[in-house]
Every structure is written in C-alpha cells, then in structure tokens.
Motif scaffolding. Structure first.
Motif, PDB file in Angstrom:
ATOM      1  N   MET A   1      18.035  19.784  25.328  1.00 41.65           N
ATOM      2  CA  MET A   1      18.985  18.946  24.587  1.00 41.65           C
ATOM      3  C   MET A   1      20.027  18.585  25.986  1.00 41.65           C
ATOM      4  O   MET A   1      20.505  19.149  26.559  1.00 41.65           O
ATOM      5  N   GLU A   2      20.311  16.938  26.105  1.00 36.75           N
ATOM      6  CA  GLU A   2      21.011  16.587  27.357  1.00 36.75           C
ATOM      7  C   GLU A   2      22.214  16.092  26.911  1.00 36.75           C
ATOM      8  O   GLU A   2      22.205  15.466  25.640  1.00 36.75           O
ATOM      9  N   LEU A   3      23.261  16.123  27.373  1.00 36.81           N
ATOM     10  CA  LEU A   3      24.428  15.266  27.106  1.00 36.81           C
ATOM     11  C   LEU A   3      24.325  13.908  26.852  1.00 36.81           C
ATOM     12  O   LEU A   3      25.112  13.215  26.099  1.00 36.81           O
ATOM     13  N   ARG A   4      23.552  13.264  27.637  1.00 35.97           N
ATOM     14  CA  ARG A   4      23.151  11.667  27.529  1.00 35.97           C
ATOM     15  C   ARG A   4      22.585  11.501  25.938  1.00 35.97           C
ATOM     16  O   ARG A   4      23.168  10.504  25.456  1.00 35.97           O
ATOM     17  N   GLN A   5      21.844  12.445  25.607  1.00 38.05           N
ATOM     18  CA  GLN A   5      21.399  12.383  24.114  1.00 38.05           C
ATOM     19  C   GLN A   5      22.556  12.417  22.998  1.00 38.05           C
ATOM     20  O   GLN A   5      22.535  11.627  22.047  1.00 38.05           O
ATOM     21  N   LEU A   6      23.505  13.271  23.346  1.00 38.96           N
ATOM     22  CA  LEU A   6      24.623  13.574  22.577  1.00 38.96           C
ATOM     23  C   LEU A   6      25.383  12.198  22.535  1.00 38.96           C
ATOM     24  O   LEU A   6      25.966  11.709  21.348  1.00 38.96           O
ATOM     25  N   GLN A  38      13.128  11.414  19.482  1.00 39.22           N
ATOM     26  CA  GLN A  38      12.952  12.505  20.164  1.00 39.22           C
ATOM     27  C   GLN A  38      13.963  13.615  19.937  1.00 39.22           C
ATOM     28  O   GLN A  38      13.824  14.866  20.030  1.00 39.22           O
ATOM     29  N   LEU A  39      15.092  13.346  19.680  1.00 33.76           N
ATOM     30  CA  LEU A  39      16.382  14.317  19.475  1.00 33.76           C
ATOM     31  C   LEU A  39      16.154  14.802  17.836  1.00 33.76           C
ATOM     32  O   LEU A  39      16.062  16.025  17.786  1.00 33.76           O
ATOM     33  N   GLU A  40      15.557  14.231  17.102  1.00 32.65           N
ATOM     34  CA  GLU A  40      15.339  14.573  15.910  1.00 32.65           C
ATOM     35  C   GLU A  40      14.149  15.536  15.882  1.00 32.65           C
ATOM     36  O   GLU A  40      14.073  16.775  15.046  1.00 32.65           O
ATOM     37  N   GLN A  41      13.134  15.181  16.666  1.00 37.82           N
ATOM     38  CA  GLN A  41      11.982  16.125  16.992  1.00 37.82           C
ATOM     39  C   GLN A  41      12.343  17.406  17.598  1.00 37.82           C
ATOM     40  O   GLN A  41      11.876  18.714  16.892  1.00 37.82           O
ATOM     41  N   GLU A  42      13.378  17.258  18.476  1.00 43.09           N
ATOM     42  CA  GLU A  42      13.634  18.607  19.123  1.00 43.09           C
ATOM     43  C   GLU A  42      14.370  19.595  17.896  1.00 43.09           C
ATOM     44  O   GLU A  42      14.341  20.718  18.074  1.00 43.09           O
ATOM     45  N   LEU A  43      15.313  19.005  17.208  1.00 44.56           N
ATOM     46  CA  LEU A  43      16.182  19.455  16.355  1.00 44.56           C
ATOM     47  C   LEU A  43      15.309  19.782  14.750  1.00 44.56           C
ATOM     48  O   LEU A  43      15.745  20.794  14.357  1.00 44.56           O
ATOM     49  N   LEU A  69      30.440  15.721  18.953  1.00 48.95           N
ATOM     50  CA  LEU A  69      31.936  15.383  19.317  1.00 48.95           C
ATOM     51  C   LEU A  69      32.582  16.566  20.030  1.00 48.95           C
ATOM     52  O   LEU A  69      33.192  16.155  21.072  1.00 48.95           O
ATOM     53  N   ASP A  70      32.402  17.669  19.384  1.00 46.39           N
ATOM     54  CA  ASP A  70      33.039  18.996  19.957  1.00 46.39           C
ATOM     55  C   ASP A  70      32.489  19.481  21.239  1.00 46.39           C
ATOM     56  O   ASP A  70      33.427  19.425  22.387  1.00 46.39           O
ATOM     57  N   ILE A  71      31.103  19.181  21.565  1.00 42.19           N
ATOM     58  CA  ILE A  71      30.683  19.305  22.743  1.00 42.19           C
ATOM     59  C   ILE A  71      31.134  18.526  23.801  1.00 42.19           C
ATOM     60  O   ILE A  71      31.323  18.607  25.057  1.00 42.19           O
ATOM     61  N   THR A  75      33.046  19.070  27.222  1.00 44.19           N
ATOM     62  CA  THR A  75      32.632  18.621  28.412  1.00 44.19           C
ATOM     63  C   THR A  75      33.636  17.833  29.310  1.00 44.19           C
ATOM     64  O   THR A  75      33.928  18.319  30.434  1.00 44.19           O
ATOM     65  N   GLU A  76      34.445  17.021  28.452  1.00 41.72           N
ATOM     66  CA  GLU A  76      35.523  16.141  29.072  1.00 41.72           C
ATOM     67  C   GLU A  76      36.529  16.880  29.761  1.00 41.72           C
ATOM     68  O   GLU A  76      37.171  16.925  30.708  1.00 41.72           O
TER      69      GLU A  76
END
Length: 293
Positions: A1-6, A38-43, A69-71, A75-76
């Motif tokens: 999972m990548e930050l861009r996906q989030l 892809q995100l749903e498949q990963e999860l 949102l928390d992650i 990160t920020e």
C-alpha cells in the motif's frame, strides 16, 4: 500500500465520486478506478458501492477512511518536523492529553517547556484515557497525559500528580457543613461520576454500610460537572477539574478518603523509540516531577 493510494481514496470519499475526484487530482477517470479496485483487492474487501451519482462507503470503507486520514496527517506532521529540523525551527511535539487534566495539570508544565524551547511546535490531541491508550497503540501520538486507574503493560508510566476526588454541587443545594466530605455523607445522594471510578467508589461506600446508586454514569469530568451545574445531582470528579467550574455558583469539596485519589501520568509505548522532541519533553517532566521511572 502506498501513500498515493491513500491520497486517492481520501479524494474519492471527500468528492463523493471517482469522476469528481479524478478531476480534482488532474487524472483521467479510468486510472483512478483501476487504482481503487487494486486497493480493494489488496485489502480483501469492498470499500464503497458505486452509485449512479455518488459512492456509498461500506463499514470497512468508513474505517479505512479514518485510518487513511490518520496516516496522511501523521505523514505530514513528520514531514514538517524533519523540515523544521533542517531549517533550524525545532521539532513537533505530538502529545495526547485527558481533557479534564489539560488546563490545570498539563498546561502549566507545557507552557514552561515551551518558554524554554521557543522553536518547538505542538499538536495536542485531547480525549479520555482509553482514547489516548488506543491512539498510542496505533502510533498516532508518541506520549499522553492520562489519569489512573488504567492498566496497560505495553506502556511506560511516569507519575506526575496525585489528585483527590471531590464533590461538586450547587452552593444553594450544598448539604455538607465542612470543607471536606466523608464517604458516609454520600449515602442517598444523587451522585454523578465516571464509570471507571465506579468500582472503587462502590468498595469504599460498602465499607460504610451502603451501596451507591448513581444518578448518572459517564466518561468525562465535564459531563459530570454539567449535571451538577444544572442542579440535577452531585458530581464526583478529580479536584483539579475545578478549573472548569464557576466557583461563585458551585461548591467543590474533596472527599476525605485516602483511596479516592487519581494520579496523572505521562505514558509512552514500550514498543516504539521516542523522537528527539518527545524525549526532550520526557526529560523535562522527570526533572520537574522529581520522579524516576
């Protein structure tokens, strides 16, 4: 999972559709749709239902949205902290605090610390003790000021202050003649107090031959105080909570019982190393409290 996906997922939720999110992100719709699948498949679970106009989140999607949102926020904060170090601006102290303790117990120390470290920046996350324990376990904060009683073997504990429990009641309805209240005087009174103090209060009352029947159980000193301010009952809260009270209208009297005491503590995880800023604050509190861990 990548930050861009989030980031993509948060945009989809906030805009209500993949099409509008794609426009805001300067993407075409097909790549964003593929990224969400892809995100749903990963999860391993659907995150939202795709309606004709707007998406509708599943239960898993709601939970994942809050986590995303928390992650992203953490990160920020980390990016700003490291950038601040590089620019000589000091670090960021991310600290949890029990709301009923913050004004009277945390802030005088924190203000003193801030005066010594003028380049430091602060993020204070208020909530009850168990919310702070959960955030600490999730890595959303590094340390927290909380109240006893609690038990969590995964945290270090630095005790700071002892705070007796006290009765708060409207002055015109105050039945207690002395400056302190005995356990026996609480019999048959309309009491309002924390759930987490219930077992300890019941034990002390039973020693005096009665079982308390609380008018209202809750999870925050401010809620208890509001009931007392409305004239509906007597609040039992930490004495330091008097900082929230209009003393012209309300009486605040400690309970004369050595066992009815809560302590404020700084806690931090045994599983994660502390940042330089949090370690600095911990050293400051150790010196201030004259307590060794």
């Amino acid at each position: 999972m990548e930050l861009r996906q989030l980031e993509y997922y948060v945009a989809v939720v906030q805009h209500g559709s993949i099409l509008q999110a794609a426009s805001a992100l300067n993407l075409s719709q097909p790549p964003l749709s593929v990224a969400m699948k892809q995100l749903e498949q990963e999860l391993g679970t659907p995150l939202f239902f795709r309606g004709a106009r707007r998406i509708q989140l599943t239960a898993a999607g709601e939970r994942f949205y809050q986590r995303a949102l928390d992650i992203l926020s953490l990160t920020e904060d980390t990016r700003r902290e490291i950038t601040g170090y590089a620019q000589g601006q000091g670090g960021v102290l991310r600290l949890g605090a029990v709301s009923s303790s913050a004004a009277s117990l945390l802030y005088p120390r924190l203000f003193h610390f801030a005066a010594q470290h003028p380049k430091m920046r602060y993020q204070i996350d208020e909530g009850n003790t168990f919310e702070q324990l959960n955030k600490l376990a999730a890595g959303l904060i590094e340390a927290a000021i909380v109240r006893t009683p609690f038990y969590d073997a995964s945290v270090h504990v630095l005790e700071l202050d002892a705070d007796p429990l006290a009765v708060v009641v409207r002055r015109e309805a105050d039945p207690f003649p002395d400056e302190q209240v005995t356990i026996r005087q609480l019999k048959d009174q309309p009491l309002v107090y924390y759930r987490r103090f219930a077992a300890l209060l019941a034990e002390e009352c039973q020693k005096e031959g009665f079982t308390p029947s609380p008018l209202c159980l809750n999870d925050d000193a401010r809620t208890s105080i509001q009931w007392a301010q409305a004239g509906l009952g007597m609040a039992i809260v930490p004495y330091s909570s008097a900082g929230f009270i209009d003393l012209a209208q309300m009486s605040v009297k400690p309970i004369a019982c050595d066992r009815l005491v809560t302590k404020t503590c700084l806690i931090w995880s045994k599983k994660r190393p502390l940042s330089a800023t949090t370690a600095l604050f911990l050293d400051f509190l150790r010196q201030d409290s004259k307590v060794d861990v």
